[in-house]
Design an enzyme around this catalytic site. Structure first.
Site, mmCIF file in Angstrom:
data_model
loop_
_atom_site.group_PDB
_atom_site.id
_atom_site.type_symbol
_atom_site.label_atom_id
_atom_site.label_comp_id
_atom_site.label_asym_id
_atom_site.label_seq_id
_atom_site.Cartn_x
_atom_site.Cartn_y
_atom_site.Cartn_z
ATOM 1 N N LYS A 93 13.893 20.475 -2.657
ATOM 2 C CA LYS A 93 13.399 19.160 -3.061
ATOM 3 C C LYS A 93 12.194 19.283 -4.002
ATOM 4 C CE LYS A 93 16.219 16.206 -1.094
ATOM 5 N NZ LYS A 93 17.074 15.316 -1.902
ATOM 6 N N TYR A 115 14.838 23.114 2.540
ATOM 7 C CA TYR A 115 14.750 21.720 2.097
ATOM 8 C C TYR A 115 13.487 21.510 1.271
ATOM 9 C CZ TYR A 115 15.174 16.590 2.532
ATOM 10 O OH TYR A 115 15.303 15.255 2.293
ATOM 11 N N SER A 119 12.108 13.819 -1.763
ATOM 12 C CA SER A 119 11.587 13.657 -0.406
ATOM 13 C C SER A 119 10.104 13.980 -0.437
ATOM 14 C CB SER A 119 12.301 14.613 0.558
ATOM 15 O OG SER A 119 11.640 14.672 1.806
#
Length: 257
Positions: free
Chosen positions: A160, A156, A144
């Site tokens: 990531k 996140y 991402s």
């Protein structure tokens, strides 16, 4: 352009909807035999049927939770039993939990890394020996833009970013075996049943103001815009693309690299 993917075997985790489904469908359209995983039987049955209808190869649906080691192994074994090996692995499972540091506990952090990194590590560990037997292969990790810069949920962002770093390190390890490893960093992508569909429904203006300020094209990305790049990246046409992280985000991100 011929992507030289006829009769290759591709595994796509989280392949029942959204980006994963579109990648599986595109690879099937190029002649790959495709195995997808998902957690809901109805979803993977419907998706695998749609993929099979477009494919010159075969399609396999596996129901399992890729955060669980035994399900990762089961998915891998099902693909090898059905197709005889693996040439391509796309690690697409992932998700976000928008909590602050003081709202998260150790279990939340462990869950985020299981969801966004550890399943990719496990599946890569399973497929690499099979790829070696076949003279090489390609692994693509769907990361991402949140792994390249701040701005999303912190668990996140961290997981990531770790996936992108893992991809680079693994690329250095397996180049000698003719196995290419890359990551792809999508921006905000809208598809039915996805997180952005829910956020639009919950927003008073349907996120119109946010899109105008954050998205240079004034719109979300589409899954097929991600899958077309992914198909090239895993194909022999991208033979020197190795250890790379490509942003596919319509210039949503602000990073120079």
């Amino acid at each position: 352009m011929d992507f030289m993917l006829e009769d290759k075997v591709a595994m796509i985790s989280g392949g029942s909807k959204g980006i994963g489904f579109n990648i599986a469908r595109d690879l099937a359209g190029e002649g790959c035999h495709v195995a997808i995983s998902g957690r809901t039987q109805a979803d993977i049955d419907e998706s695998s049927g749609a993929i099979a209808a477009l494919s010159r190869g075969r399609a396999l649906a596996f129901r399992g939770d890729m955060t669980q080691k035994e399900d990762c192994e089961g998915f891998f074994k099902a693909a090898v039993d059905e197709f005889g090996g693996v040439d391509i692995l796309v690690n697409n499972v992932g998700g976000s939990d928008p909590k602050t540091l003081l709202e998260t506990d150790d279990e939340d952090w462990a869950t985020a890394f299981d969801f966004n990194l550890h399943n990719a590590v496990r599946l890569s560990r399973f497929v690499i020996p099979e790829m070696k037997k076949r003279g090489g292969g390609s692994i693509l990790n769907i990361a991402s833009i949140a792994g390249r810069e701040s701005g999303s949920a912190m668990t996140y962002n961290a997981s990531k970013a770790a996936m992108i770093s893992f991809s680079k390190a693994l690329a250095q390890q397996v180049a000698k075996d003719n196995i290419r490893v890359n990551s792809l960093a999508p921006g905000s992508v809208l598809f039915p049943g996805g997180v952005w569909e829910r956020r639009i429904a919950a927003s008073p203006d349907g996120l119109k103001g946010w899109m105008e300020s954050a998205m240079p094209f004034g719109r979300f990305g589409r899954p097929e815009e991600i899958s077309s790049v992914a198909t090239f990246m895993v194909s022999p046409r991208a033979s020197l693309v190795h250890g790379a992280c490509w942003a596919v985000d319509g210039c949503q991100s602000r990073s120079n690299i």
